[in-house]
Write a protein that holds these residues in place. Structure first.
Motif, PDB file in Angstrom:
ATOM      1  N   SER A  46      -1.655  37.799 -11.611  1.00 11.96           N
ATOM      2  CA  SER A  46      -2.751  38.156 -10.718  1.00 11.96           C
ATOM      3  C   SER A  46      -4.022  37.396 -11.088  1.00 11.96           C
ATOM      4  CB  SER A  46      -3.008  39.659 -10.753  1.00 11.96           C
ATOM      5  OG  SER A  46      -4.082  40.005  -9.911  1.00 11.96           O
ATOM      6  N   VAL A  47      -4.300  37.286 -12.389  1.00 10.90           N
ATOM      7  CA  VAL A  47      -5.481  36.536 -12.835  1.00 10.90           C
ATOM      8  C   VAL A  47      -5.331  35.060 -12.469  1.00 10.90           C
ATOM      9  CG1 VAL A  47      -6.769  35.779 -14.880  1.00 10.90           C
ATOM     10  CG2 VAL A  47      -6.105  38.174 -14.644  1.00 10.90           C
ATOM     11  N   LEU A  48      -4.139  34.498 -12.659  1.00 11.66           N
ATOM     12  CA  LEU A  48      -3.913  33.101 -12.266  1.00 11.66           C
ATOM     13  C   LEU A  48      -4.094  32.927 -10.753  1.00 11.66           C
ATOM     14  CD1 LEU A  48      -0.855  32.161 -14.516  1.00 11.66           C
ATOM     15  CD2 LEU A  48      -3.238  31.390 -14.757  1.00 11.66           C
ATOM     16  N   GLY A  49      -3.581  33.878  -9.976  1.00 17.33           N
ATOM     17  CA  GLY A  49      -3.794  33.838  -8.530  1.00 17.33           C
ATOM     18  C   GLY A  49      -5.259  33.985  -8.179  1.00 17.33           C
ATOM     19  N   GLY A  50      -5.990  34.825  -8.954  1.00 15.16           N
ATOM     20  CA  GLY A  50      -7.426  34.962  -8.752  1.00 15.16           C
ATOM     21  C   GLY A  50      -8.155  33.651  -8.995  1.00 15.16           C
ATOM     22  N   LEU A  51      -7.707  32.884  -9.987  1.00 19.67           N
ATOM     23  CA  LEU A  51      -8.301  31.569 -10.237  1.00 19.67           C
ATOM     24  C   LEU A  51      -8.017  30.614  -9.073  1.00 19.67           C
ATOM     25  CD1 LEU A  51      -7.550  31.250 -14.044  1.00 19.67           C
ATOM     26  CD2 LEU A  51      -9.804  31.525 -12.968  1.00 19.67           C
ATOM     27  N   ALA A  52      -6.828  30.737  -8.470  1.00 20.15           N
ATOM     28  CA  ALA A  52      -6.524  29.940  -7.276  1.00 20.15           C
ATOM     29  C   ALA A  52      -7.441  30.355  -6.118  1.00 20.15           C
ATOM     30  CB  ALA A  52      -5.058  30.100  -6.887  1.00 20.15           C
ATOM     31  N   GLY A  53      -7.657  31.663  -5.955  1.00 21.40           N
ATOM     32  CA  GLY A  53      -8.590  32.132  -4.925  1.00 21.40           C
ATOM     33  C   GLY A  53     -10.000  31.631  -5.182  1.00 21.40           C
ATOM     34  N   TYR A  54     -10.408  31.647  -6.448  1.00 18.80           N
ATOM     35  CA  TYR A  54     -11.720  31.121  -6.842  1.00 18.80           C
ATOM     36  C   TYR A  54     -11.838  29.654  -6.419  1.00 18.80           C
ATOM     37  CZ  TYR A  54     -15.657  29.999  -9.937  1.00 18.80           C
ATOM     38  OH  TYR A  54     -16.863  29.599 -10.442  1.00 18.80           O
ATOM     39  N   LEU A  55     -10.789  28.863  -6.683  1.00 16.05           N
ATOM     40  CA  LEU A  55     -10.807  27.449  -6.291  1.00 16.05           C
ATOM     41  C   LEU A  55     -10.883  27.287  -4.777  1.00 16.05           C
ATOM     42  CD1 LEU A  55      -8.281  25.797  -8.764  1.00 16.05           C
ATOM     43  CD2 LEU A  55     -10.748  25.412  -8.604  1.00 16.05           C
ATOM     44  N   ILE A  56     -10.186  28.146  -4.055  1.00 19.89           N
ATOM     45  CA  ILE A  56     -10.270  28.093  -2.583  1.00 19.89           C
ATOM     46  C   ILE A  56     -11.719  28.293  -2.151  1.00 19.89           C
ATOM     47  CG2 ILE A  56      -9.658  29.324  -0.453  1.00 19.89           C
ATOM     48  CD1 ILE A  56      -6.886  29.893  -1.793  1.00 19.89           C
ATOM     49  N   GLY A  57     -12.367  29.314  -2.694  1.00 19.51           N
ATOM     50  CA  GLY A  57     -13.763  29.565  -2.339  1.00 19.51           C
ATOM     51  C   GLY A  57     -14.694  28.450  -2.780  1.00 19.51           C
ATOM     52  N   TRP A  58     -14.450  27.909  -3.959  1.00 20.02           N
ATOM     53  CA  TRP A  58     -15.321  26.877  -4.520  1.00 20.02           C
ATOM     54  C   TRP A  58     -15.166  25.542  -3.790  1.00 20.02           C
ATOM     55  CZ3 TRP A  58     -14.367  23.120  -8.845  1.00 20.02           C
ATOM     56  CH2 TRP A  58     -15.564  22.595  -9.336  1.00 20.02           C
ATOM     57  N   LEU A  59     -13.913  25.163  -3.467  1.00 18.79           N
ATOM     58  CA  LEU A  59     -13.657  23.850  -2.879  1.00 18.79           C
ATOM     59  C   LEU A  59     -13.594  23.840  -1.357  1.00 18.79           C
ATOM     60  CD1 LEU A  59     -10.855  22.623  -5.324  1.00 18.79           C
ATOM     61  CD2 LEU A  59     -13.277  21.976  -5.325  1.00 18.79           C
ATOM     62  N   ALA A  60     -13.204  24.949  -0.758  1.00 14.36           N
ATOM     63  CA  ALA A  60     -12.908  24.913   0.675  1.00 14.36           C
ATOM     64  C   ALA A  60     -13.683  25.929   1.498  1.00 14.36           C
ATOM     65  CB  ALA A  60     -11.409  25.125   0.885  1.00 14.36           C
ATOM     66  N   MET A  61     -14.710  26.564   0.935  1.00 13.87           N
ATOM     67  CA  MET A  61     -15.402  27.616   1.678  1.00 13.87           C
ATOM     68  C   MET A  61     -15.984  27.119   2.991  1.00 13.87           C
ATOM     69  SD  MET A  61     -15.557  30.669   1.561  1.00 13.87           S
ATOM     70  CE  MET A  61     -16.248  31.935   2.520  1.00 13.87           C
ATOM     71  N   ALA A  62     -16.536  25.933   2.989  1.00 16.67           N
ATOM     72  CA  ALA A  62     -17.120  25.400   4.228  1.00 16.67           C
ATOM     73  C   ALA A  62     -16.060  25.289   5.326  1.00 16.67           C
ATOM     74  CB  ALA A  62     -17.762  24.041   3.966  1.00 16.67           C
ATOM     75  N   SER A  63     -14.839  24.954   4.938  1.00 22.59           N
ATOM     76  CA  SER A  63     -13.763  24.807   5.925  1.00 22.59           C
ATOM     77  C   SER A  63     -13.203  26.144   6.399  1.00 22.59           C
ATOM     78  CB  SER A  63     -12.610  23.987   5.325  1.00 22.59           C
ATOM     79  OG  SER A  63     -13.062  22.719   4.941  1.00 22.59           O
ATOM     80  N   ILE A  64     -13.105  27.117   5.485  1.00 21.75           N
ATOM     81  CA  ILE A  64     -12.452  28.375   5.866  1.00 21.75           C
ATOM     82  C   ILE A  64     -13.424  29.458   6.315  1.00 21.75           C
ATOM     83  CG2 ILE A  64     -10.461  27.962   4.383  1.00 21.75           C
ATOM     84  CD1 ILE A  64     -11.629  30.100   2.476  1.00 21.75           C
ATOM     85  N   GLU A  65     -14.717  29.274   6.070  1.00 17.16           N
ATOM     86  CA  GLU A  65     -15.677  30.331   6.410  1.00 17.16           C
ATOM     87  C   GLU A  65     -15.663  30.705   7.892  1.00 17.16           C
ATOM     88  OE1 GLU A  65     -19.889  31.829   4.782  1.00 17.16           O
ATOM     89  OE2 GLU A  65     -19.808  29.719   5.342  1.00 17.16           O
ATOM     90  N   PRO A  66     -15.604  29.737   8.844  1.00 16.68           N
ATOM     91  CA  PRO A  66     -15.541  30.163  10.259  1.00 16.68           C
ATOM     92  C   PRO A  66     -14.321  31.044  10.549  1.00 16.68           C
ATOM     93  CG  PRO A  66     -16.055  27.830  10.098  1.00 16.68           C
ATOM     94  CD  PRO A  66     -15.698  28.293   8.709  1.00 16.68           C
ATOM     95  N   TRP A  67     -13.163  30.691   9.982  1.00 15.12           N
ATOM     96  CA  TRP A  67     -11.969  31.507  10.176  1.00 15.12           C
ATOM     97  C   TRP A  67     -12.159  32.872   9.520  1.00 15.12           C
ATOM     98  CZ3 TRP A  67      -9.069  33.657   6.288  1.00 15.12           C
ATOM     99  CH2 TRP A  67      -7.950  34.369   6.705  1.00 15.12           C
ATOM    100  N   LEU A  68     -12.684  32.866   8.289  1.00 15.07           N
ATOM    101  CA  LEU A  68     -12.855  34.106   7.538  1.00 15.07           C
ATOM    102  C   LEU A  68     -13.773  35.076   8.274  1.00 15.07           C
ATOM    103  CD1 LEU A  68     -12.270  35.597   4.845  1.00 15.07           C
ATOM    104  CD2 LEU A  68     -14.328  34.532   3.945  1.00 15.07           C
ATOM    105  N   LEU A  69     -14.879  34.560   8.808  1.00 17.09           N
ATOM    106  CA  LEU A  69     -15.844  35.419   9.492  1.00 17.09           C
ATOM    107  C   LEU A  69     -15.350  35.899  10.855  1.00 17.09           C
ATOM    108  CD1 LEU A  69     -19.171  33.651   8.483  1.00 17.09           C
ATOM    109  CD2 LEU A  69     -18.148  35.726   7.515  1.00 17.09           C
ATOM    110  N   ALA A  70     -14.302  35.246  11.376  1.00 17.28           N
ATOM    111  CA  ALA A  70     -13.723  35.685  12.646  1.00 17.28           C
ATOM    112  C   ALA A  70     -12.490  36.560  12.431  1.00 17.28           C
ATOM    113  CB  ALA A  70     -13.340  34.466  13.490  1.00 17.28           C
ATOM    114  N   SER A  71     -12.090  36.740  11.178  1.00 20.04           N
ATOM    115  CA  SER A  71     -10.877  37.503  10.884  1.00 20.04           C
ATOM    116  C   SER A  71     -11.212  38.954  10.547  1.00 20.04           C
ATOM    117  CB  SER A  71     -10.141  36.863   9.702  1.00 20.04           C
ATOM    118  OG  SER A  71     -10.819  37.153   8.487  1.00 20.04           O
ATOM    119  N   ARG A  72     -10.165  39.722  10.252  1.00 18.17           N
ATOM    120  CA  ARG A  72     -10.361  41.123   9.861  1.00 18.17           C
ATOM    121  C   ARG A  72     -10.970  41.229   8.473  1.00 18.17           C
ATOM    122  NH1 ARG A  72      -5.627  43.612   6.996  1.00 18.17           N
ATOM    123  NH2 ARG A  72      -4.252  41.891   6.462  1.00 18.17           N
ATOM    124  N   TYR A  73     -11.077  40.101   7.775  1.00 25.92           N
ATOM    125  CA  TYR A  73     -11.674  40.092   6.436  1.00 25.92           C
ATOM    126  C   TYR A  73     -13.181  39.836   6.460  1.00 25.92           C
ATOM    127  CZ  TYR A  73      -6.900  39.977   4.715  1.00 25.92           C
ATOM    128  OH  TYR A  73      -5.588  40.289   4.452  1.00 25.92           O
TER     129      TYR A  73
END
Length: 194
Positions: A65-92
Motif C-alpha cells: 500500500s505504501v509503495l502504491g501510495g508512492l506511485a500515486g504521489y508520482l502521478i500527482g507530482w508528474l501528471a496533475m496538470a493532465s489529470i486534474e480536468p478529469w479528476l475535477l469532473a469525476s466522482r472524486y
C-alpha cells in the motif's frame, strides 16, 4: 437483500488460493494509486482463513500500500496538470478538494488520518504529489497510518479466528449494509463540512 453474502463466499475462496498473497499485494498497491477497491476486502478473509498468517499478511498489505501510495504521489507530482480536468469532473472531485483542505489544515497528519477516513486513500496520495509534500514525511505517515489500519483488521480476524467465520457468514449482509451506511454518512459529513 443478500448482496454481501455471495461476495463474502467468493472472497473466502480467493483467500485460500495459493496465489492469494500476490493478489492481495497487487490489490493493495493498485488501491493506493488508482483502483477503487480497498485491500481490506481480501485481507480480512485471508487473515480469517489463515489466522497464523495474519501479521505477515498485514505487513504485506502495508508495504505494498505504501509503495502504491508512492506511485500515486508520482502521478500527482508528474501528471496533475493532465489529470486534474478529469479528476475535477469525476466522482472524486469533492474528496480531492476535501483532501487538499485537510493538507492545508493538518499538513502531513492528513496522510495518517486518510488511512481511516471515508475518502479514498488514492485521493490523498495524488493530492500529496500535486502539492509536492516532502517525500519522507509522506512515506512515514503512510506507513504508520496504513499499517495501523491493516494491523487492526488482521488483529480482529486473528482474534476472532475460526469461531468468527460462521458468525460473519450469518451476519455479513447486515455488516455490509452497516458499512455502506457509515461510509455514506461519513461522505455526507465530509461534503457538508467543506
Amino acid at each position: 437483500m443478500r448482496l454481501f453474502a455471495p461476495l463474502y463466499e467468493r472472497a473466502l475462496r480467493w483467500a485460500r488460493h495459493r496465489h492469494a498473497p500476490r493478489y492481495l499485494a497487487a490489490l493493495s498497491f493498485a488501491e493506493s494509486s488508482f483502483f477503487p477497491v480497498p485491500p481490506d476486502v481480501m485481507l480480512a478473509p485471508m487473515a480469517l482463513a489463515n489466522p497464523q498468517q495474519a501479521w505477515r499478511l498485514a505487513w504485506l498489505t502495508t508495504w505494498t500500500s505504501v509503495l502504491g501510495g508512492l506511485a500515486g504521489y508520482l502521478i500527482g507530482w508528474l501528471a496533475m496538470a493532465s489529470i486534474e480536468p478529469w479528476l475535477l469532473a469525476s466522482r472524486y472531485a469533492a474528496p480531492y478538494q476535501q483532501a487538499m483542505t485537510w493538507f492545508q489544515t493538518w499538513g502531513v497528519w492528513a496522510v495518517f488520518i486518510a488511512g481511516f477516513s471515508p475518502i479514498p486513500y488514492k485521493v490523498f496520495t495524488i493530492a500529496a504529489g500535486a502539492l509536492a509534500m516532502p517525500l519522507l514525511p509522506f512515506t512515514l505517515a503512510s506507513l504508520v497510518g496504513r499499517g495501523a489500519r491493516f494491523f487492526l483488521v488482521a488483529a480482529l480476524m486473528r482474534w476472532g479466528g475460526a469461531r468468527m467465520e460462521p458468525l460473519l457468514r450469518r451476519h455479513i449482509d447486515r455488516i455490509g449494509w452497516a458499512v455502506v451506511a457509515v461510509v455514506a454518512v461519513g461522505a455526507t459529513l465530509t461534503y457538508a463540512l467543506r
